[in-house]
Design a protein around this motif. Structure first.
Motif, PDB file in Angstrom:
ATOM      1  N   GLU A 111       0.818  -1.213   0.000  1.00 43.85           N
ATOM      2  CA  GLU A 111       0.000   0.000   0.000  1.00 43.85           C
ATOM      3  C   GLU A 111       0.852   1.263   0.000  1.00 43.85           C
ATOM      4  OE1 GLU A 111      -0.525  -2.593   2.211  1.00 43.85           O
ATOM      5  OE2 GLU A 111      -2.208  -3.403   1.066  1.00 43.85           O
ATOM      6  N   SER A 112       1.986   1.212   0.666  1.00 40.30           N
ATOM      7  CA  SER A 112       2.878   2.380   0.691  1.00 40.30           C
ATOM      8  C   SER A 112       3.748   2.452  -0.562  1.00 40.30           C
ATOM      9  CB  SER A 112       3.771   2.344   1.939  1.00 40.30           C
ATOM     10  OG  SER A 112       4.702   1.276   1.867  1.00 40.30           O
ATOM     11  N   GLY A 113       3.689   1.404  -1.395  1.00 34.16           N
ATOM     12  CA  GLY A 113       4.462   1.377  -2.629  1.00 34.16           C
ATOM     13  C   GLY A 113       5.894   0.896  -2.461  1.00 34.16           C
ATOM     14  N   LEU A 114       6.245   0.451  -1.255  1.00 34.59           N
ATOM     15  CA  LEU A 114       7.617   0.009  -1.005  1.00 34.59           C
ATOM     16  C   LEU A 114       7.818  -1.482  -1.261  1.00 34.59           C
ATOM     17  CD1 LEU A 114       8.392   2.146   2.160  1.00 34.59           C
ATOM     18  CD2 LEU A 114       8.853   2.683  -0.242  1.00 34.59           C
ATOM     19  N   LEU A 115       6.711  -2.216  -1.375  1.00 33.65           N
ATOM     20  CA  LEU A 115       6.750  -3.640  -1.721  1.00 33.65           C
ATOM     21  C   LEU A 115       5.780  -3.887  -2.861  1.00 33.65           C
ATOM     22  CD1 LEU A 115       6.521  -5.358   1.812  1.00 33.65           C
ATOM     23  CD2 LEU A 115       8.585  -4.881   0.492  1.00 33.65           C
ATOM     24  N   THR A 116       6.030  -4.940  -3.626  1.00 35.60           N
ATOM     25  CA  THR A 116       5.078  -5.344  -4.654  1.00 35.60           C
ATOM     26  C   THR A 116       3.952  -6.124  -3.976  1.00 35.60           C
ATOM     27  OG1 THR A 116       6.101  -7.494  -5.071  1.00 35.60           O
ATOM     28  CG2 THR A 116       6.967  -5.616  -6.335  1.00 35.60           C
ATOM     29  N   GLN A 119       5.083  -9.025  -2.158  1.00 33.86           N
ATOM     30  CA  GLN A 119       5.942  -8.722  -1.008  1.00 33.86           C
ATOM     31  C   GLN A 119       7.431  -8.627  -1.353  1.00 33.86           C
ATOM     32  OE1 GLN A 119       4.418  -7.862   2.052  1.00 33.86           O
ATOM     33  NE2 GLN A 119       2.755  -7.885   0.560  1.00 33.86           N
ATOM     34  N   LYS A 120       7.732  -8.311  -2.605  1.00 43.80           N
ATOM     35  CA  LYS A 120       9.131  -8.092  -2.993  1.00 43.80           C
ATOM     36  C   LYS A 120       9.462  -6.611  -2.853  1.00 43.80           C
ATOM     37  CE  LYS A 120       9.455 -12.049  -5.931  1.00 43.80           C
ATOM     38  NZ  LYS A 120      10.054 -12.632  -7.073  1.00 43.80           N
ATOM     39  N   VAL A 121      10.692  -6.339  -2.507  1.00 41.87           N
ATOM     40  CA  VAL A 121      11.146  -4.968  -2.290  1.00 41.87           C
ATOM     41  C   VAL A 121      11.125  -4.184  -3.601  1.00 41.87           C
ATOM     42  CG1 VAL A 121      13.180  -3.602  -1.658  1.00 41.87           C
ATOM     43  CG2 VAL A 121      12.578  -5.607  -0.314  1.00 41.87           C
ATOM     44  N   GLN A 122      10.541  -2.997  -3.552  1.00 40.16           N
ATOM     45  CA  GLN A 122      10.560  -2.059  -4.682  1.00 40.16           C
ATOM     46  C   GLN A 122      11.784  -1.155  -4.481  1.00 40.16           C
ATOM     47  OE1 GLN A 122       8.768  -2.185  -7.311  1.00 40.16           O
ATOM     48  NE2 GLN A 122       6.586  -2.082  -6.919  1.00 40.16           N
ATOM     49  N   ARG A 123      12.918  -1.611  -4.956  1.00 39.16           N
ATOM     50  CA  ARG A 123      14.199  -0.946  -4.702  1.00 39.16           C
ATOM     51  C   ARG A 123      14.177   0.556  -5.023  1.00 39.16           C
ATOM     52  NH1 ARG A 123      18.509  -3.233  -3.516  1.00 39.16           N
ATOM     53  NH2 ARG A 123      17.827  -5.269  -4.234  1.00 39.16           N
ATOM     54  N   LYS A 124      13.706   0.915  -6.196  1.00 34.71           N
ATOM     55  CA  LYS A 124      13.712   2.320  -6.615  1.00 34.71           C
ATOM     56  C   LYS A 124      12.795   3.161  -5.719  1.00 34.71           C
ATOM     57  CE  LYS A 124      15.634   5.082  -9.469  1.00 34.71           C
ATOM     58  NZ  LYS A 124      17.014   5.425  -9.181  1.00 34.71           N
ATOM     59  N   ALA A 125      11.628   2.610  -5.363  1.00 32.35           N
ATOM     60  CA  ALA A 125      10.697   3.337  -4.489  1.00 32.35           C
ATOM     61  C   ALA A 125      11.318   3.555  -3.109  1.00 32.35           C
ATOM     62  CB  ALA A 125       9.378   2.584  -4.371  1.00 32.35           C
ATOM     63  N   ILE A 126      12.027   2.567  -2.602  1.00 38.12           N
ATOM     64  CA  ILE A 126      12.686   2.693  -1.295  1.00 38.12           C
ATOM     65  C   ILE A 126      13.806   3.720  -1.373  1.00 38.12           C
ATOM     66  CG2 ILE A 126      14.166   1.467   0.359  1.00 38.12           C
ATOM     67  CD1 ILE A 126      12.303  -0.983  -0.161  1.00 38.12           C
ATOM     68  N   GLU A 127      14.600   3.666  -2.426  1.00 36.58           N
ATOM     69  CA  GLU A 127      15.681   4.638  -2.592  1.00 36.58           C
ATOM     70  C   GLU A 127      15.114   6.055  -2.685  1.00 36.58           C
ATOM     71  OE1 GLU A 127      17.815   3.094  -5.969  1.00 36.58           O
ATOM     72  OE2 GLU A 127      18.728   1.505  -4.778  1.00 36.58           O
ATOM     73  N   ASN A 128      13.994   6.225  -3.375  1.00 39.79           N
ATOM     74  CA  ASN A 128      13.363   7.543  -3.477  1.00 39.79           C
ATOM     75  C   ASN A 128      12.776   7.987  -2.141  1.00 39.79           C
ATOM     76  OD1 ASN A 128      14.001   7.840  -6.191  1.00 39.79           O
ATOM     77  ND2 ASN A 128      12.062   6.986  -6.889  1.00 39.79           N
ATOM     78  N   ALA A 129      12.096   7.079  -1.444  1.00 39.84           N
ATOM     79  CA  ALA A 129      11.448   7.409  -0.176  1.00 39.84           C
ATOM     80  C   ALA A 129      12.455   7.802   0.905  1.00 39.84           C
ATOM     81  CB  ALA A 129      10.603   6.230   0.306  1.00 39.84           C
ATOM     82  N   PHE A 130      13.625   7.201   0.881  1.00 37.14           N
ATOM     83  CA  PHE A 130      14.610   7.434   1.932  1.00 37.14           C
ATOM     84  C   PHE A 130      15.858   8.141   1.403  1.00 37.14           C
ATOM     85  CE2 PHE A 130      12.097   3.709   3.150  1.00 37.14           C
ATOM     86  CZ  PHE A 130      11.492   4.237   4.274  1.00 37.14           C
ATOM     87  N   ASN A 131      15.709   8.842   0.281  1.00 36.44           N
ATOM     88  CA  ASN A 131      16.841   9.506  -0.369  1.00 36.44           C
ATOM     89  C   ASN A 131      17.573  10.462   0.572  1.00 36.44           C
ATOM     90  OD1 ASN A 131      18.439  10.039  -2.806  1.00 36.44           O
ATOM     91  ND2 ASN A 131      17.578  12.088  -2.613  1.00 36.44           N
ATOM     92  N   ASP A 132      16.842  11.267   1.337  1.00 32.06           N
ATOM     93  CA  ASP A 132      17.506  12.226   2.237  1.00 32.06           C
ATOM     94  C   ASP A 132      18.358  11.508   3.285  1.00 32.06           C
ATOM     95  OD1 ASP A 132      16.280  14.265   0.835  1.00 32.06           O
ATOM     96  OD2 ASP A 132      14.768  14.670   2.381  1.00 32.06           O
ATOM     97  N   GLN A 133      17.808  10.444   3.889  1.00 32.35           N
ATOM     98  CA  GLN A 133      18.562   9.694   4.899  1.00 32.35           C
ATOM     99  C   GLN A 133      19.756   8.977   4.276  1.00 32.35           C
ATOM    100  OE1 GLN A 133      15.195   9.703   4.485  1.00 32.35           O
ATOM    101  NE2 GLN A 133      14.147   9.052   6.334  1.00 32.35           N
ATOM    102  N   ILE A 134      19.586   8.493   3.053  1.00 30.26           N
ATOM    103  CA  ILE A 134      20.695   7.835   2.345  1.00 30.26           C
ATOM    104  C   ILE A 134      21.823   8.828   2.105  1.00 30.26           C
ATOM    105  CG2 ILE A 134      21.385   6.805   0.132  1.00 30.26           C
ATOM    106  CD1 ILE A 134      18.533   5.518   0.065  1.00 30.26           C
ATOM    107  N   LEU A 135      21.479  10.029   1.636  1.00 33.11           N
ATOM    108  CA  LEU A 135      22.503  11.048   1.379  1.00 33.11           C
ATOM    109  C   LEU A 135      23.217  11.461   2.661  1.00 33.11           C
ATOM    110  CD1 LEU A 135      20.781  13.270  -1.330  1.00 33.11           C
ATOM    111  CD2 LEU A 135      22.662  11.645  -1.634  1.00 33.11           C
ATOM    112  N   VAL A 136      22.473  11.603   3.753  1.00 31.20           N
ATOM    113  CA  VAL A 136      23.102  11.942   5.040  1.00 31.20           C
ATOM    114  C   VAL A 136      24.086  10.856   5.447  1.00 31.20           C
ATOM    115  CG1 VAL A 136      22.670  12.187   7.525  1.00 31.20           C
ATOM    116  CG2 VAL A 136      21.270  13.444   5.885  1.00 31.20           C
TER     117      VAL A 136
END
Length: 148
Positions: A111-116, A119-136
């Protein structure tokens, strides 16, 4: 798949970039197991620490809510150490060993778009959702300008 076998991990996405020598992990932790690990680490630290010594960031109360646990640098280090020990135990090469973690307290769902739906990880959606924390995290590990 190696990192997902950690009892502290409920879901994980390993993120690599050409700007970093090693990947980092974006982790939705298993809350109960994370609290147990923090409880054990607090007990071990209490037994080992003398009044004259100090060792970095203090661990939060193990009964803390998962949002507080995920924001704690000491808990992030605890989970990173667990993942690195698992990598060593399973024979991962240096370049495959995660060098940092981003902990996320919110469950990953379809529902949040982070899994298919499967129940597989949506890698690009996760990278986009947590981009700020990843950059930090990358800026902490590699203190030079990083472009997304």
């Amino acid at each position: 798949m190696t990192y997902r076998t950690s009892s502290l991990v409920s879901n994980i996405c390993v993120h690599a970039t050409s700007h970093a020598k090693q990947p980092i992990a974006i982790v939705f932790p298993h809350a109960v197991n994370l609290q147990s690990a923090v409880r054990a680490a607090v007990a071990a630290a209490a037994a080992a620490v003398s009044p004259a010594s100090g060792n970095g960031s203090p661990l939060p109360d193990p009964a803390s809510d998962v949002h507080l646990l995920c924001s704690s640098p000491a808990v992030q280090d605890l989970l990173l150490n667990d993942l690195q020990a698992l990598a060593k135990k399973t024979g991962l090469k240096g370049i495959e060993v995660v060098q940092g973690v981003v902990l996320t307290p919110d469950e990953w769902t379809a529902e949040s778009g982070l899994l298919t739906a499967a129940q597989k990880v949506q890698r690009k959606a996760i990278e986009n959702a947590f981009n700020d924390q990843i950059l930090v995290r990358l800026c902490i590990l590699y203190p030079f300008p990083i472009r997304g």
